[in-house]
Design a protein around this motif. Sequence first.
Motif, PDB file in Angstrom:
ATOM      1  N   LEU A 112       0.832  -1.210   0.000  1.00 15.07           N
ATOM      2  CA  LEU A 112       0.000   0.000   0.000  1.00 15.07           C
ATOM      3  C   LEU A 112       0.860   1.252   0.000  1.00 15.07           C
ATOM      4  O   LEU A 112       2.007   1.239   0.472  1.00 15.07           O
ATOM      5  CB  LEU A 112      -0.906   0.008   1.245  1.00 15.07           C
ATOM      6  CG  LEU A 112      -1.855  -1.173   1.416  1.00 15.07           C
ATOM      7  CD1 LEU A 112      -2.538  -1.086   2.781  1.00 15.07           C
ATOM      8  CD2 LEU A 112      -2.875  -1.222   0.292  1.00 15.07           C
ATOM      9  N   PRO A 166      -4.858   7.734   0.056  1.00 18.59           N
ATOM     10  CA  PRO A 166      -5.523   6.444   0.298  1.00 18.59           C
ATOM     11  C   PRO A 166      -6.671   6.530   1.308  1.00 18.59           C
ATOM     12  O   PRO A 166      -7.574   5.696   1.282  1.00 18.59           O
ATOM     13  CB  PRO A 166      -4.406   5.546   0.830  1.00 18.59           C
ATOM     14  CG  PRO A 166      -3.130   6.194   0.428  1.00 18.59           C
ATOM     15  CD  PRO A 166      -3.419   7.660   0.407  1.00 18.59           C
ATOM     16  N   GLN A 167      -6.670   7.543   2.175  1.00 17.98           N
ATOM     17  CA  GLN A 167      -7.685   7.567   3.247  1.00 17.98           C
ATOM     18  C   GLN A 167      -9.094   7.544   2.685  1.00 17.98           C
ATOM     19  O   GLN A 167      -9.939   6.755   3.114  1.00 17.98           O
ATOM     20  CB  GLN A 167      -7.508   8.825   4.116  1.00 17.98           C
ATOM     21  CG  GLN A 167      -6.292   8.743   5.045  1.00 17.98           C
ATOM     22  CD  GLN A 167      -6.146   9.983   5.911  1.00 17.98           C
ATOM     23  OE1 GLN A 167      -7.119  10.558   6.364  1.00 17.98           O
ATOM     24  NE2 GLN A 167      -4.915  10.389   6.134  1.00 17.98           N
ATOM     25  N   PHE A 215      -9.758   4.146   1.205  1.00 19.57           N
ATOM     26  CA  PHE A 215      -9.981   3.130   2.241  1.00 19.57           C
ATOM     27  C   PHE A 215     -11.368   3.293   2.866  1.00 19.57           C
ATOM     28  O   PHE A 215     -12.058   2.320   3.157  1.00 19.57           O
ATOM     29  CB  PHE A 215      -8.908   3.242   3.320  1.00 19.57           C
ATOM     30  CG  PHE A 215      -7.510   2.854   2.880  1.00 19.57           C
ATOM     31  CD1 PHE A 215      -7.296   2.153   1.693  1.00 19.57           C
ATOM     32  CD2 PHE A 215      -6.407   3.193   3.638  1.00 19.57           C
ATOM     33  CE1 PHE A 215      -6.014   1.801   1.280  1.00 19.57           C
ATOM     34  CE2 PHE A 215      -5.116   2.847   3.248  1.00 19.57           C
ATOM     35  CZ  PHE A 215      -4.916   2.153   2.057  1.00 19.57           C
ATOM     36  N   TRP A 258       3.617  -2.322   2.891  1.00 28.14           N
ATOM     37  CA  TRP A 258       3.652  -0.914   2.480  1.00 28.14           C
ATOM     38  C   TRP A 258       4.833  -0.679   1.546  1.00 28.14           C
ATOM     39  O   TRP A 258       5.880  -1.325   1.701  1.00 28.14           O
ATOM     40  CB  TRP A 258       3.758   0.019   3.698  1.00 28.14           C
ATOM     41  CG  TRP A 258       2.441   0.188   4.371  1.00 28.14           C
ATOM     42  CD1 TRP A 258       1.526   1.193   4.209  1.00 28.14           C
ATOM     43  CD2 TRP A 258       1.850  -0.724   5.321  1.00 28.14           C
ATOM     44  NE1 TRP A 258       0.408   0.963   5.002  1.00 28.14           N
ATOM     45  CE2 TRP A 258       0.576  -0.202   5.671  1.00 28.14           C
ATOM     46  CE3 TRP A 258       2.257  -1.926   5.892  1.00 28.14           C
ATOM     47  CZ2 TRP A 258      -0.264  -0.852   6.579  1.00 28.14           C
ATOM     48  CZ3 TRP A 258       1.423  -2.589   6.793  1.00 28.14           C
ATOM     49  CH2 TRP A 258       0.177  -2.051   7.133  1.00 28.14           C
ATOM     50  N   ASN A 263       1.959   5.460   8.405  1.00 22.97           N
ATOM     51  CA  ASN A 263       1.083   4.938   7.346  1.00 22.97           C
ATOM     52  C   ASN A 263       0.307   3.727   7.849  1.00 22.97           C
ATOM     53  O   ASN A 263      -0.844   3.497   7.456  1.00 22.97           O
ATOM     54  CB  ASN A 263       1.889   4.572   6.094  1.00 22.97           C
ATOM     55  CG  ASN A 263       2.380   5.801   5.360  1.00 22.97           C
ATOM     56  OD1 ASN A 263       1.773   6.873   5.427  1.00 22.97           O
ATOM     57  ND2 ASN A 263       3.503   5.659   4.663  1.00 22.97           N
ATOM     58  N   THR A 266      -3.797   3.373   7.980  1.00 28.12           N
ATOM     59  CA  THR A 266      -4.465   2.232   7.336  1.00 28.12           C
ATOM     60  C   THR A 266      -5.272   1.437   8.348  1.00 28.12           C
ATOM     61  O   THR A 266      -6.383   0.983   8.060  1.00 28.12           O
ATOM     62  CB  THR A 266      -3.427   1.318   6.664  1.00 28.12           C
ATOM     63  OG1 THR A 266      -2.518   2.107   5.879  1.00 28.12           O
ATOM     64  CG2 THR A 266      -4.108   0.313   5.741  1.00 28.12           C
ATOM     65  N   LEU A 324      -9.010   1.323   7.385  1.00 25.97           N
ATOM     66  CA  LEU A 324      -9.280   0.073   6.654  1.00 25.97           C
ATOM     67  C   LEU A 324      -9.290  -1.143   7.575  1.00 25.97           C
ATOM     68  O   LEU A 324     -10.275  -1.880   7.635  1.00 25.97           O
ATOM     69  CB  LEU A 324      -8.224  -0.112   5.556  1.00 25.97           C
ATOM     70  CG  LEU A 324      -8.505  -1.163   4.493  1.00 25.97           C
ATOM     71  CD1 LEU A 324      -9.644  -0.716   3.568  1.00 25.97           C
ATOM     72  CD2 LEU A 324      -7.246  -1.481   3.668  1.00 25.97           C
TER      73      LEU A 324
END
Length: 235
Positions: free
Chosen positions: A34, A40-41, A44, A64, A78, A82, A86
């Motif tokens: 990832l 990405p937030q 996710f 990652w 990170n 995540t 997620l």
Amino acid sequence: MKRNIFTDREALARFFGDQLVQLTKENEKVNVALSGGSTPQVIFNVLAKEYADKINWKALHFYWGDERCVAPEHQESNFRMTKEHLFDPLKISDKNIFRVKGELSPDAACADYINTINKELPIVNDLPQFDLMILGMGDDGHTASIFPHQIELWDSTNVCEVATHPESGQKRVTLTGTVINNSKEIIFLVTGSNKAEKAKEILEKTGDYNSYPAFKVAPEKTTWLMDEEAAKLLK
Ligand code: 6PG
């Protein structure tokens, strides 16, 4: 290099979610790396809300592409981001998560992550191979945590290197281009108008494109997923 442009990040997230549905249907185990940062937030959040029962989450093993050298509960981690957006909502098992141990010294975290990757991933072309590599791009053209001022790290023969953020001096553990380009498939998630200029230079090979680490990502394996903001300067 393929490119898909979406009206907004939610539409992009749904396209990405559908890709994961397919991938986890076809493979009982998918090793995915990832990206971090803020892009990405949103993605996710959509996946956690709308894809809980569509994606075979048990098939996904999470790594990652890079991690900040901070503790796992640190605001800039990170992994923490995540976990919050997620893993916790989807109750992902710890057995499926292979994080960089940012609480260690940078060199120790890097060595530990290299060991994990070499132990867990299949070796293809004499290198560990990810099934899917998710990358972001900084507005300076960096990707993972390989920044323009350290572009030589891209060609390191090591699986990972310790990099330094050009402004903050923050140490990061990053995959190198050697491993990134050995992935089966690569997806760039690029959203926001602040990425438009570099996206244009890289995708149209203009300006200083050759000095950006993001340009060095293997085009034949890469799909750019962009929103209209990030794509607004493209021909
Ligand atoms: C990180 C990343 C980094 C990120 C880009 C884009 O740890 O910050 O992995 O490569 O993907 O900087 O970040 P934004 O999505 O926040 O713009």
